[in-house]
Design a protein around this motif. Structure first.
Motif, PDB file in Angstrom:
ATOM      1  N   ARG A  28      22.549  86.858  24.697  1.00 22.55           N
ATOM      2  CA  ARG A  28      23.977  87.171  23.623  1.00 22.55           C
ATOM      3  C   ARG A  28      23.985  88.908  24.184  1.00 22.55           C
TER       4      ARG A  28
ATOM      5  N   GLY B 193      35.235  81.001  24.059  1.00 20.26           N
ATOM      6  CA  GLY B 193      34.295  81.003  24.582  1.00 20.26           C
ATOM      7  C   GLY B 193      33.544  81.685  26.281  1.00 20.26           C
TER       8      GLY B 193
ATOM      9  N   PRO C 226      31.629  74.617  28.504  1.00 20.34           N
ATOM     10  CA  PRO C 226      30.639  74.264  28.112  1.00 20.34           C
ATOM     11  C   PRO C 226      29.036  73.794  28.665  1.00 20.34           C
TER      12      PRO C 226
ATOM     13  N   TYR D 222      27.054  74.744  30.605  1.00 16.99           N
ATOM     14  CA  TYR D 222      26.351  75.987  30.602  1.00 16.99           C
ATOM     15  C   TYR D 222      25.411  76.889  29.522  1.00 16.99           C
ATOM     16  N   PHE D 223      26.381  76.256  28.706  1.00 14.77           N
ATOM     17  CA  PHE D 223      25.257  76.371  27.208  1.00 14.77           C
ATOM     18  C   PHE D 223      24.616  76.766  27.182  1.00 14.77           C
ATOM     19  N   ASN D 224      23.381  77.375  26.767  1.00 16.01           N
ATOM     20  CA  ASN D 224      21.863  77.634  26.605  1.00 16.01           C
ATOM     21  C   ASN D 224      21.343  77.397  28.238  1.00 16.01           C
TER      22      ASN D 224
ATOM     23  N   LYS E 127      26.868  79.549  36.911  1.00 12.93           N
ATOM     24  CA  LYS E 127      27.511  80.034  35.257  1.00 12.93           C
ATOM     25  C   LYS E 127      27.903  81.553  35.647  1.00 12.93           C
TER      26      LYS E 127
ATOM     27  N   GLN F  34      30.160  83.624  23.478  1.00 14.36           N
ATOM     28  CA  GLN F  34      28.731  84.083  22.185  1.00 14.36           C
ATOM     29  C   GLN F  34      28.111  85.507  22.408  1.00 14.36           C
TER      30      GLN F  34
END
Length: 332
Positions: free
Chosen positions: A100, A171, A175, A177-179, A186, A277
């Motif tokens: 982040r 965003g 979605p 590619y989250f975490n 990405k 994020q």
């Protein structure tokens, strides 16, 4: 200069100590702590909290010790690079911030760069063409950017993107590619989503900087040294860049003290609206849940960036403007 820097660094130490004490005190003001809030939330959901784990965490992080001892444990750990443990995310603060922080720096850096690239030419044009139609038009657009809040502009963008194009612009990445660890796919997704928050967040800053550059440059253009330079035959463009433009940058350099913490904190409300994020929503959530180590360490880190930024701006001002002297005392 070295004596001045050493003196300022010595002043920064008690400043940060007082700031850290204030942050710690404010974090302790609510009548309950994170654990009591957690137990109450679990009870409201009809679930039972793991009290053995709660007691273990309280003992592990010194919640059974006096406030003074807890404060010194927190400060000494911060100095050593240990920012504490996030109870809500159940991991060290440094791991929670992690990606982040990198995304926040990327968004803020691109926003600042866009603001400078757009604001400087417009501000110079408005000052050198005062009261022209171009000056009026650009000033009007800049005032709109200042008047409309970032979060409202974000809502407008999201509405028209959805109604006209059927797109969701929230965003900083898709979605999927989250975490996920960083990869080329990405990175491409981040770059594809990046321009929207940069445009929204930079709108107000660009308008404010245009107004500041115009006002400062107009003041310098009316001074005798610029009139004398033109009277001696110096080309107008060279005279503008060499003298009044350089002097009008004082406000820009002195703004570094605000720029450094803003790079890390980001635009919190806009980030919440756009579901970015970044660290802004993370800080707001930490304050709401009383996750004291996450919120406190984040606020203290912003304080460190502020005092460092002010020191850098003061040093640069001394080099930029010969009229500014860094040492005190009477001059002859």
């Amino acid at each position: 200069m070295l004596r001045y820097i050493a003196r300022r660094i010595l002043i920064m130490i008690p400043t940060l100590l007082i700031t850290s004490a204030l942050i710690f005190t404010v974090m302790q003001l609510p009548p309950s702590d994170y654990f009591e809030t957690y137990v109450a939330e679990m009870a409201a959901q009809g679930e039972k909290a793991d009290m053995s784990r709660v007691e273990f965490l309280k003992k592990e992080y010194g919640f059974d010790k006096p406030l003074i001892e807890r404060y010194f444990l927190w400060v000494t750990g911060f100095v050593q690079g240990d920012f504490g443990y996030s109870f809500e995310y159940e991991m060290p603060v440094s791991d929670v911030v992690g990606e982040r922080l990198a995304l926040t720096v990327l968004v803020s850096f691109c926003t600042i760069l866009m603001t400078w690239v757009i604001a400087f030419p417009i501000g110079i044009y408005s000052a050198t063409h005062q009261y022209s139609w171009g000056d009026y038009g650009l000033t009007f657009i800049g005032l709109i950017g200042i008047a409309v809040p970032h979060f409202l502009l974000a809502l407008i963008f999201m509405y028209f993107a959805n109604v006209w194009f059927g797109l969701s612009i929230g965003g900083l990445m898709d979605p999927v590619y989250f975490n996920q660890p960083m990869s080329w796919a990405k990175a491409q997704s981040i770059l594809a989503h990046l321009w929207i928050p940069v445009l929204i967040i930079g709108a107000g800053g660009t308008g404010s900087m245009v107004r500041a550059i115009r006002a400062n440059l107009l003041d310098e253009l009316q001074k005798q040294y610029y009139i004398t330079a033109k009277a001696k035959g110096l080309p107008p463009g060279k005279a503008l860049v060499k003298y009044p433009l350089r002097m009008s940058l004082n406000f820009f350099v002195s703004h570094i003290g605000d720029v450094l913490p803003s790079i890390v904190s980001g635009s919190e409300l806009t980030a919440v609206v756009l579901s970015l994020q970044t660290t802004g929503p993370l800080l707001l959530r930490a304050l709401q849940s009383q996750d004291m180590y996450l919120a406190g360490s984040f606020l203290l880190f912003l304080s460190c960036l502020t005092v460092v930024g002010v020191l850098i701006s003061d040093i640069l001002l001394g080099f930029l403007d010969p009229r500014i002297r860094l040492q005190g005392g009477r001059t002859k």
